[in-house]
Write an enzyme that holds these catalytic residues in place. Structure first.
Site, PDB file in Angstrom:
ATOM      1  N   TYR A  55      65.307  23.933  10.078  1.00  0.00           N
ATOM      2  CA  TYR A  55      63.847  23.928   9.995  1.00  0.00           C
ATOM      3  C   TYR A  55      63.228  23.018  11.055  1.00  0.00           C
ATOM      4  O   TYR A  55      63.616  21.865  11.225  1.00  0.00           O
ATOM      5  CB  TYR A  55      63.374  23.463   8.606  1.00  0.00           C
ATOM      6  CG  TYR A  55      61.870  23.240   8.591  1.00  0.00           C
ATOM      7  CD1 TYR A  55      60.997  24.331   8.576  1.00  0.00           C
ATOM      8  CD2 TYR A  55      61.335  21.954   8.675  1.00  0.00           C
ATOM      9  CE1 TYR A  55      59.638  24.141   8.624  1.00  0.00           C
ATOM     10  CE2 TYR A  55      59.967  21.755   8.713  1.00  0.00           C
ATOM     11  CZ  TYR A  55      59.124  22.848   8.697  1.00  0.00           C
ATOM     12  OH  TYR A  55      57.774  22.655   8.754  1.00  0.00           O
ATOM     13  N   HIS A  85      48.128  21.082  16.748  1.00  0.00           N
ATOM     14  CA  HIS A  85      47.844  20.252  15.576  1.00  0.00           C
ATOM     15  C   HIS A  85      46.838  19.134  15.863  1.00  0.00           C
ATOM     16  O   HIS A  85      46.480  18.374  14.961  1.00  0.00           O
ATOM     17  CB  HIS A  85      49.146  19.638  15.045  1.00  0.00           C
ATOM     18  CG  HIS A  85      50.002  20.619  14.288  1.00  0.00           C
ATOM     19  ND1 HIS A  85      50.335  21.856  14.788  1.00  0.00           N
ATOM     20  CD2 HIS A  85      50.589  20.532  13.067  1.00  0.00           C
ATOM     21  CE1 HIS A  85      51.099  22.493  13.917  1.00  0.00           C
ATOM     22  NE2 HIS A  85      51.265  21.713  12.867  1.00  0.00           N
ATOM     23  N   ASN A 197      55.167  14.506  11.969  1.00  0.00           N
ATOM     24  CA  ASN A 197      55.487  14.198  10.577  1.00  0.00           C
ATOM     25  C   ASN A 197      55.533  12.680  10.414  1.00  0.00           C
ATOM     26  O   ASN A 197      55.966  11.967  11.312  1.00  0.00           O
ATOM     27  CB  ASN A 197      56.851  14.774  10.205  1.00  0.00           C
ATOM     28  CG  ASN A 197      56.776  16.207   9.704  1.00  0.00           C
ATOM     29  OD1 ASN A 197      57.779  16.761   9.319  1.00  0.00           O
ATOM     30  ND2 ASN A 197      55.600  16.820   9.693  1.00  0.00           N
ATOM     31  N   TYR A 279      30.549 -13.676 -18.872  1.00  0.00           N
ATOM     32  CA  TYR A 279      31.865 -13.178 -18.492  1.00  0.00           C
ATOM     33  C   TYR A 279      32.144 -13.294 -17.001  1.00  0.00           C
ATOM     34  O   TYR A 279      33.284 -13.507 -16.579  1.00  0.00           O
ATOM     35  CB  TYR A 279      32.011 -11.700 -18.886  1.00  0.00           C
ATOM     36  CG  TYR A 279      32.186 -11.427 -20.352  1.00  0.00           C
ATOM     37  CD1 TYR A 279      32.143 -12.454 -21.297  1.00  0.00           C
ATOM     38  CD2 TYR A 279      32.388 -10.135 -20.803  1.00  0.00           C
ATOM     39  CE1 TYR A 279      32.296 -12.193 -22.645  1.00  0.00           C
ATOM     40  CE2 TYR A 279      32.546  -9.856 -22.160  1.00  0.00           C
ATOM     41  CZ  TYR A 279      32.499 -10.892 -23.075  1.00  0.00           C
ATOM     42  OH  TYR A 279      32.664 -10.623 -24.400  1.00  0.00           O
ATOM     43  N   ARG A 282      33.301 -16.862 -16.886  1.00  0.00           N
ATOM     44  CA  ARG A 282      34.362 -17.204 -17.828  1.00  0.00           C
ATOM     45  C   ARG A 282      35.629 -16.369 -17.609  1.00  0.00           C
ATOM     46  O   ARG A 282      36.737 -16.829 -17.888  1.00  0.00           O
ATOM     47  CB  ARG A 282      33.844 -17.018 -19.253  1.00  0.00           C
ATOM     48  CG  ARG A 282      34.721 -17.618 -20.295  1.00  0.00           C
ATOM     49  CD  ARG A 282      34.222 -17.518 -21.722  1.00  0.00           C
ATOM     50  NE  ARG A 282      32.976 -16.838 -21.942  1.00  0.00           N
ATOM     51  CZ  ARG A 282      32.746 -16.040 -22.997  1.00  0.00           C
ATOM     52  NH1 ARG A 282      33.717 -15.821 -23.878  1.00  0.00           N
ATOM     53  NH2 ARG A 282      31.581 -15.470 -23.169  1.00  0.00           N
ATOM     54  N   PHE A 328      57.809  12.906   4.121  1.00  0.00           N
ATOM     55  CA  PHE A 328      56.492  12.751   4.763  1.00  0.00           C
ATOM     56  C   PHE A 328      55.355  12.735   3.748  1.00  0.00           C
ATOM     57  O   PHE A 328      54.212  12.449   4.097  1.00  0.00           O
ATOM     58  CB  PHE A 328      56.242  13.899   5.754  1.00  0.00           C
ATOM     59  CG  PHE A 328      56.577  15.263   5.191  1.00  0.00           C
ATOM     60  CD1 PHE A 328      56.000  15.716   4.028  1.00  0.00           C
ATOM     61  CD2 PHE A 328      57.493  16.079   5.832  1.00  0.00           C
ATOM     62  CE1 PHE A 328      56.307  16.963   3.503  1.00  0.00           C
ATOM     63  CE2 PHE A 328      57.807  17.335   5.321  1.00  0.00           C
ATOM     64  CZ  PHE A 328      57.207  17.778   4.137  1.00  0.00           C
ATOM     65  N   GLU A 412      52.747  24.652   1.795  1.00  0.00           N
ATOM     66  CA  GLU A 412      52.436  23.241   1.514  1.00  0.00           C
ATOM     67  C   GLU A 412      51.407  23.232   0.385  1.00  0.00           C
ATOM     68  O   GLU A 412      50.206  23.064   0.597  1.00  0.00           O
ATOM     69  CB  GLU A 412      51.952  22.566   2.792  1.00  0.00           C
ATOM     70  CG  GLU A 412      53.057  22.573   3.854  1.00  0.00           C
ATOM     71  CD  GLU A 412      52.589  22.264   5.260  1.00  0.00           C
ATOM     72  OE1 GLU A 412      51.421  21.859   5.435  1.00  0.00           O
ATOM     73  OE2 GLU A 412      53.401  22.440   6.197  1.00  0.00           O
TER      74      GLU A 412
END
Length: 491
Positions: A55, A85, A197, A279, A282, A328, A412
């Protein structure tokens, strides 16, 4: 100049911060060079003898994983991957985040599980050492199949494309390389995938946020201590027994920090008419302490992440295996980043409430911390600003890691959205810094109304230092420059 040698030694978040802050140069250690070259030699040999598709090396990517690529197209495949990409948009990343991305990518590639050429890693090191920073934008990663789009933009200059910031100018990377005497690299099989990746976009933001969060956790205690004294608060909720009996480490640490900060204070020791405090005063040990515990956990997770190869497939030369898996995927750090954002937002949330109390005209303090209210609005509106920022952070704290939108034709089909967790976290960091600065602005003003009584030596020294940057406000004036100065002062 300091030189950091990239090696298999554990890289701590503190060391990363030192490298960035000092401007240290990078160099590959001998063992890193050996691991990189050995893995590449193994991969080349494997490709020559492989009978099954591998792959991303001899196949397409994502849902195109079933398409085999001929050997004469393997280099073109990797170059095309980087180009196609490079799809980021949005705001440009700050320089330190880009430096962190580059450093963490170099570290990740150095383990000898990625199959890259030594020349490719060395060119990344060259770019880092020349402070040649790729132009990258903050939107585009799903935080699942690695931070694909931003890491593609980081990698474009390696092949002579894209833009960089170099010597104060934004320019084509080819021009910058020519000026620096560098040559682009010719990507070999697997290299584009190894570069794209990985979780370095997410991790870079996370490291930056953790370093800032450590500063903010410490300063939050200091601001709270000044506010407690300025509000004429009680020290009893910070005593050791009541905090130790609950066992939480962060709570115990916070109570001890406040006691130490207020050691020697006239104000904290004087007789109190009121039985207890609100609060927001405190419960500082419980709230600040929970933030410390969250930060401790998140730091450990992020440190594990930056000490690992996170690309795919992962190559194990000694075991003679190449595994296509999911290292990844950003989920292991996406959820912790959302958690850290929540903890920092809570530091701001409780801080704004203390600011509100300081301006409320209680316990002998004038309304809105001004001597002549009415004609003067005093510190009325800084609290509005803090409230606005706190509200924004609450919206930003919706966990991005709860979402998933399938991509790549369903291959994906579950993503972490960790990149959105990362960028939101950094916005919450900035917001919390501003809110704590506004509290300090108010707290210092309130403390001046307690004169001649004094706080502790530590708080008085800090107050005096602050007054060298931000004055006591007698009458109404333009406030935003003072808020900005307070923000710069705290960390």
């Amino acid at each position: 100049m300091d030189v950091h040698h990239i090696s298999s030694d554990r890289l701590t978040i503190e060391r990363v911060g030192q490298i960035i802050a000092s401007g240290a140069r990078l160099a590959l250690s001998g063992d890193a060079v050996q691991r990189i070259t050995a893995c590449r030699a193994y991969l080349d040999a494997k490709i020559e003898t492989a009978t099954e598709p591998i792959y991303g090396i001899t196949t397409g990517f994502g849902s195109l994983c079933n398409i085999s690529i001929s050997r004469d197209k393997l280099e073109e495949l990797q170059r095309n991957l980087v180009m196609s990409h490079s799809c980021c948009t949005g705001e440009r990343l700050p320089a330190d985040i880009v430096r962190l991305m580059m450093l963490l990518k170099i570290q990740s590639l150095s383990y000898g599980n990625s199959g890259v050429q030594l020349a490719t890693v060395e060119r990344l090191v060259d770019m880092y050492n020349h402070d040649m920073l790729p132009v990258i934008f903050d939107q585009g990663s799903l935080g699942a199949s690695g931070d694909l789009a931003p890491l593609a933009q980081m990698s474009l200059p390696l092949i002579g494309l894209g833009e960089v910031e170099y010597k104060g100018e934004r320019m084509a990377s080819a021009d910058a390389f020519a000026r620096a005497g560098l040559e682009p690299v010719c990507l070999q099989s697997k290299e584009g995938l190894a570069l794209l990746n990985g979780t370095q976009f997410m991790s870079a933001h996370a490291v930056w946020a953790v370093l800032r969060a450590r500063e903010l956790n410490a300063v939050a205690d200091k601001v709270a201590a000044m506010s407690l004294d300025a509000f004429d608060g009680r020290i009893e909720p910070f005593c050791a027994p009541v905090n130790e009996v609950r066992h939480h480490r962060g709570q115990i640490e916070t109570a001890a920090a406040i006691r130490s900060l207020l050691e020697g204070s006239e104000l904290i020791r004087r007789h109190k008419v009121h039985v207890q405090d609100p609060y927001s005063f405190r419960c500082v040990p419980q709230v600040h302490g929970a933030a410390k515990d969250a930060l401790r956990f998140v730091s450990s997770v992020i440190e594990d992440e930056i000490n690992a190869p996170t690309d795919n497939p992962t190559i194990f030369p000694d075991e003679d295996i190449i595994v296509s898996a999911g290292n990844f995927h950003g989920e292991p750090i996406a959820m912790p980043m959302d958690y850290l954002a929540v903890s920092l937002a809570e530091l701001a949330n409780i801080s704004e409430r203390r600011t509100y109390k300081l301006i409320s005209g209680q316990r002998g303090l004038p309304s809105f911390l001004v001597a002549n209210p009415g004609v003067n609005s005093g510190f009325m509106i800084p609290q509005y600003t803090a409230a606005s920022i706190v509200s924004q952070s609450k919206g930003l704290c919706w966990p991005a890691s709860c979402d998933s939108i399938p991509s790549s034709q369903g291959q994906e089909d579950h993503v972490s959205m960790g990149s959105n967790s990362a960028t939101k976290l950094c916005r919450v960091v900035a917001n919390t810094r501003r809110v704590l600065a506004i509290e300090l602005f108010n707290s210092a003003q309130a403390l001046d109304f307690r004169r001649p009584a004094k706080s502790s030596p530590v708080i008085e020294a800090w107050h005096a230092d602050f007054r060298r940057h931000v004055p006591f406000i007698e009458n109404d004036c333009v406030m935003y420059p003072h808020i900005a100065a307070a923000v710069d002062f705290i960390c």
